[in-house]
Design an enzyme around this catalytic site. Structure first.
Site, PDB file in Angstrom:
ATOM      1  N   HIS A  89       0.820  -1.214   0.000  1.00 42.49           N
ATOM      2  CA  HIS A  89       0.000   0.000   0.000  1.00 42.49           C
ATOM      3  C   HIS A  89       0.851   1.261   0.000  1.00 42.49           C
ATOM      4  CE1 HIS A  89       0.420  -0.231   4.503  1.00 42.49           C
ATOM      5  NE2 HIS A  89       0.374   1.079   4.400  1.00 42.49           N
ATOM      6  N   ASP A 103      -0.237  -7.364   0.920  1.00 40.55           N
ATOM      7  CA  ASP A 103       0.410  -6.073   1.168  1.00 40.55           C
ATOM      8  C   ASP A 103       1.929  -6.142   1.004  1.00 40.55           C
ATOM      9  OD1 ASP A 103       0.506  -3.398   1.655  1.00 40.55           O
ATOM     10  OD2 ASP A 103       0.144  -3.536   3.815  1.00 40.55           O
ATOM     11  N   SER A 112       4.320   2.224   8.167  1.00 38.24           N
ATOM     12  CA  SER A 112       4.130   1.240   7.101  1.00 38.24           C
ATOM     13  C   SER A 112       5.393   1.056   6.266  1.00 38.24           C
ATOM     14  CB  SER A 112       3.000   1.681   6.173  1.00 38.24           C
ATOM     15  OG  SER A 112       1.761   1.438   6.753  1.00 38.24           O
TER      16      SER A 112
END
Length: 408
Positions: free
Chosen positions: A238, A269, A356
Site C-alpha cells: 500500500h 500487502d 508502514s
C-alpha cells in the site's frame, strides 16, 4: 522466474494519499552503524533492556530468554532440513519451542533434538483448508465486521476475530466459520477497524511522490537484489500503490515497480521499488537511538511466541511478540471501500500511521517483515499491546525472486 514485471494497474496515488493523510512529520531516520555486530551470541543491548522492562525481570534474565529462543530456533532450522514440518512451531508459556508433527516418529526426532513435540488433533493441512474456504468466501464480498482470521498452532484451531455483525455479509461469514464446529473459535473485539499504517537505513522515513519532508510518508524496508544484481526496496504494497516515486530527506532514491495491494480489492500487502543508481539500503535496521542499529543476517522466520522489534518513522523502535501467521485481515476506513488483505503476520508490536513498510527484525538479526497496519494499539515503552500486522519478509522475497542483502 521472478515476478518484478507484474504491476497493478488498479489504484492511483490518491489511494496512497488517503492512507497517509493526517500523519505528523517525523525526524530523519537513523544513520546506520557501519560496524558489524560481534559474532558472539549476545543480543543487542537495547533489545535486552526493552524485554527486561516489559517482563519486569532483570537484564540478565532477559538475556537468557533471548539466548534460549535463539538456540531453539537454530535447532528448529536443523530439524527442518531433515524433513520435520516446522511451519506450525510455537513457543509455549514457559518459553519452550513446541513443534506440531504428524507422526510418533517425527515426535521422537524432535524430542531427541531437545525441543517439545505434539501430535495435534487436527493437522495443519486440515486447518489450512478451513482458512482457505473462509478466504474464498471473503473474496466474493469482504465481511467488513470481521477483523481477521488465521490458523493458530497453539490452540490447534482457526481463530476468527469479529468486531461486529451489523451487516449481513459479516453475519453470513461468521455462520460459515462456525459450521466447521470445534475446529474454529470465534472471538469478539472492541478494536477499531484495522487500517494500513501509512504514513537510508531500514526504518527511516520515506516520502511518497513528493520531496517535501512534511508530505505523505511511509518507512523504509529491506534492501534486496535480483539474479542480475539489480537493487530493490522490499516494502508494503500500500506504500507504493500507483507505483510512486520515493524520496529520502528531500531527494529521490527509488521508484515503485510492482505491488500487490489495491484499495477495495483482494490484496497482498507487498511490493518492491527499484533503487536509483547511486543509492542503497543499508544492511542494518535503524535503532532510532533507542537501541544500536541491528545488522541484517538473514530472513529465517521466527516461531509464534518469539520476540520481534520493528523500526519505523512514526513510533521509532518498538517491540512485541509474534502471535500468528497467515492472517486474512479486513482493512476498512471511513469513506473508503473495504480491502481484504491475506498472508499477514500478527503481533503485539506497536505501530501507527507512517510506520508502514518499516523493517521488522529479531535480536538474532533475522528480518521478519515490513509493517502493514494495525488494530487498536497502545504503546508501553518499547513494547505494545493490541494487534500489529506485518507482511512476512520471506514470502515477499520468494514471490519476487529476490535475495535479501545482509551485513558482511
Amino acid at each position: 522466474m521472478n515476478r518484478l514485471s507484474r504491476t497493478l494497474s488498479i489504484g492511483a496515488i490518491a489511494g496512497v494519499m488517503a492512507l497517509t493523510g493526517g500523519v505528523a512529520t517525523a525526524s530523519q531516520g537513523p544513520a546506520a552503524d557501519p560496524t558489524p555486530a560481534p559474532a558472539a551470541r549476545s543480543q543487542p543491548t537495547g533489545m535486552v533492556k526493552a524485554l527486561a522492562d516489559s517482563l519486569r525481570v532483570s537484564v540478565a534474565q532477559a538475556q537468557r530468554t533471548l539466548d534460549h529462543q535463539s538456540s531453539q530456533q537454530e535447532t528448529l532450522e536443523r530439524l527442518g532440513t531433515s524433513g520435520i514440518p516446522t511451519g506450525s512451531a510455537f513457543f509455549d508459556a514457559k518459553g519452550t519451542l513446541t513443534v506440531n508433527v504428524a507422526t510418533a516418529r517425527q515426535a521422537a526426532e524432535v524430542k531427541a533434538a531437545g525441543l517439545a513435540a505434539r501430535i495435534p488433533a487436527r493437522t495443519p493441512a486440515a486447518l489450512d483448508r478451513i482458512k482457505s474456504a473462509l478466504d474464498k468466501l471473503a473474496e466474493k464480498k469482504v465481511p467488513a465486521g470481521v477483523e481477521s482470521w488465521h490458523v493458530d498452532p497453539v490452540s490447534d484451531k482457526v481463530v476468527v476475530t469479529v468486531r461486529d455483525t451489523a451487516d449481513a455479509t459479516s453475519r453470513a461469514f461468521v455462520t460459515a466459520a462456525r459450521s466447521h464446529g470445534p475446529a474454529v473459535t470465534v472471538r469478539t473485539t472492541e478494536n477499531d477497524a484495522s487500517q494500513p499504517a501509512a504514513a537510508i537505513a531500514p526504518g527511516s522515513k520515506m516520502n511518497i511522490n513528493t520531496s517535501d519532508v512534511n508530505g505523505p510518508y511511509c518507512s523504509v524496508g529491506f534492501g534486496a537484489r535480483d539474479w542480475q544484481g539489480r537493487q530493490y526496496l522490499a516494502t508494503a504494497g500500500h506504500c507504493i500503490e500507483g507505483l510512486p516515486t520515493l524520496y529520502f530527506n528531500g531527494s529521490r532514491f527509488a521508484k515503485g515497480t510492482s505491488g500487490r495491494y489495491a484499495l477495495g480489492y483482494d490484496s497482498v500487502d507487498m511490493g518492491v521499488a527499484a533503487i536509483d543508481s547511486g543509492n542503497s539500503i543499508t544492511t542494518a535496521v535503524g535503532g532510532w537511538r533507542v537501541v544500536a542499529d541491528t545488522p541484517v543476517r538473514g530472513s529465517q522466520r521466527a516461531a509464534v511466541g518469539a520476540t520481534v522489534c520493528k523500526s519505523g518513522a512514526t513510533t521509532k523502535w518498538t517491540c512485541g511478540t509474534i502471535k500468528s501467521y497467515n492472517n486474512s485481515v479486513t482493512y476498512t476506513a471511513k469513506g473508503q471501500p473495504a480491502t481484504l488483505v491475506k498472508g499477514l503476520g500478527g503481533s503485539t508490536v506497536c505501530i501507527h500511521k507512517g510506520d508502514s513498510g518499516g523493517a521488522w527484525i529479531t535480536g538474532q538479526g533475522q528480518g521478519q517483515g515490513v509493517t502493514s497496519g494495525s488494530g487498536n494499539l497502545t504503546c508501553d515503552g518499547s513494547f505494545g499491546s493490541g494487534v500489529g500486522w506485518f507482511q512476512p519478509l520471506d514470502d515477499l522475497l520468494d514471490y519476487y525472486g529476490l535475495t535479501l542483502n545482509t551485513a558482511p
